[in-house]
Design an enzyme around this catalytic site. Structure first.
Site: not given
Length: 488
Positions: A327-329, A488
């Protein structure tokens, strides 16, 4: 337009007075004014992506109504899957398309197979990870018959695009936020004063601590080949403080501005660096995201794998935390970060202490030696994992670890680190951080550190404390840095 800019402060002051003194005739007009203001706020960054936000909102507004009306199980599944694919498809295209293209090209190239698939110059729309999770949550809650869809498109659009939480959360559930849009709101003086305290504390964390830490962490990480191991370890501790103060500072401001509008949004941090094990940390860190993943990913997985007992639980948690990393990248380092954190749960699962709540001393009491040791070890474990999170790629993280551990006990390492502490008033920042941690400790029973801090003091002492925070924000502001979680 970010919370710490003069543009936003001017925007919000004008908004506040119009909201409470002009458009407060009824809730529908107030809601329409919030929506228009949210569109202006988002368009200030890039008006083109406002169309994407509006388009996603229109699709999910009608999809929720159609899903609720349908009594055919097959049609309901079809509509639900369409909602998931629409939301995740947009997220995949803007956030992960280039990453997967490059990864597959490199994979097949290692076997001597060349692909002519090209990457695309894509700009990541601000807030897409957050508002997409809101729309997905809305569809899933209707599918599970937990909520009924709203027929008021202004209310739904505000749920998706509420400007205080649009860019970096918190990620509110529809069942808690939509009812607040439906009822009349009134301004309460005490609530407003408390909201201003929370905003002030958020400003302090972001501008004084996070932005000043950034100066040193950027220097260390950008030139880590030039420093000894102890300085690299110091850089990790500073980055952990920076990340927490940056994101929790944003969350405090977002929650505070929402409260000034008469809304209660989800608490996002609960003093995570006082956690006593990894499970306790994730119950306290980015709460709105972890609770979202727990409800929609971990819980269904753990039920599906319940026949495998502890092995099934381990698999569910590792997958859940790996998805949290993704999810963060679009980086392998983020994926590995999530995977490692999932693996850190394994000892807790095996010894049966996963769900054992860790309590902190009440009031101003100091922690016991065991609690202090557990907090320090957990914090250090988290700190060490942040090298992966901060590095631009996995190889850089591995190199950082190698140089840190190989030079941690070298002869001149700590002399160099002491000299680094003397550089550009870093010692002053470290002392400020220690005072900040003490304030957080004594305020840990509140929703934010200074909610009750000094409330029983005489008025002059309390205002002197607030004035001190304002002076620190004015005189010791670090070089302006973008909020970390915007990317993000």
């Amino acid at each position: 337009m970010v919370f710490t800019s003069f543009e936003f402060l001017g925007f919000f002051i004008v908004f506040f007075f119009l909201y409470w003194f002009v458009f407060n005739v009824n809730v529908k007009i107030q809601n329409l004014f919030i929506l228009v203001s949210s569109c202006v706020f988002y368009a200030f960054w890039d008006w083109r992506f406002l169309l994407l936000l509006v388009g996603s909102s229109i699709i999910n507004f009608f999809l929720g109504i159609f899903l609720y009306k349908s009594s055919n199980d097959f049609h309901r599944r079809l509509l639900t899957y369409f909602g998931l694919l629409q939301g995740l498809g947009l997220l995949f295209f803007f956030k992960y398309y280039n990453f997967f293209v490059e990864s597959f090209k490199e994979l097949f190239a290692s076997f001597g197979i060349q692909f002519n698939v090209h990457t695309i110059n894509i700009i990541l729309p601000l807030g897409i990870s957050y508002y997409t999770f809101r729309t997905i949550s809305y569809i899933l809650e209707i599918d599970k018959n937990k909520i009924t869809p709203t027929r008021d498109w202004v209310i739904f659009f505000n749920y998706v695009a509420f400007f205080p939480t649009l860019l970096s959360g918190p990620i509110d559930k529809p069942a808690t936020f939509i009812p607040q849009l439906e009822k009349k709101r009134s301004f309460e003086y005490n609530e407003g004063v408390n909201a201003l305290r929370q905003i002030l504390w958020g400003f302090f964390k972001k501008i004084v601590i996070a932005d000043n830490c950034a100066r040193f962490t950027n220097e260390i990480f950008d030139n880590f080949h030039n420093y000894h191991g102890s300085t690299l370890l110091l850089g990790l501790y500073l980055f952990a403080i920076q990340l927490y103060c940056d994101f929790s500072g944003y969350s405090d401001m977002a929650i505070g501005f929402s409260r000034l509008m008469g809304f209660n949004v989800t608490k996002n941090f609960n003093f995570p660096f006082f956690a006593q094990n990894i499970a306790d940390f994730w119950r306290r860190w980015h709460i709105s995201l972890t609770s979202w993943l727990t409800e929609y990913v971990f819980t269904p997985l753990s039920i599906a794998l319940r026949d495998y007992n502890k092995v099934g639980l381990i698999i569910a948690i590792v997958i859940n935390l790996t998805l949290c990393g993704i999810w963060h990248g679009a980086r392998w380092s983020y994926i590995f970060f999530g995977f490692v954190h999932g693996c850190l749960f394994i000892p807790l699962i095996l010894n049966g202490t996963l769900n054992k709540k860790k309590l902190l001393p009440k009031g101003n009491a100091l922690p016991t030696v065991k609690q202090l040791l557990d907090m320090f070890l957990t914090f250090t474990l988290i700190v060490l994992s942040f090298a992966v999170f901060k590095s631009n790629n996995f190889h850089e993280a591995v190199t950082y670890y190698a140089e840190m551990f190989s030079g941690l006990f070298s002869k001149n390492a700590y002399v160099e680190t002491f000299k680094f502490l003397l550089w550009e008033n870093l010692i002053f920042l470290v002392v400020t951080i220690l005072i900040f941690i003490l304030i957080e400790w004594y305020g840990k029973e509140g929703n934010f550190a200074i909610e009750k801090f000094g409330i029983k003091w005489i008025k002059q002492a309390r205002w002197a404390f607030y004035l001190t925070l304002l002076l620190f924000i004015y005189y010791f502001a670090g070089e302006k840095q973008q909020f970390i979680y915007f990317k993000f």
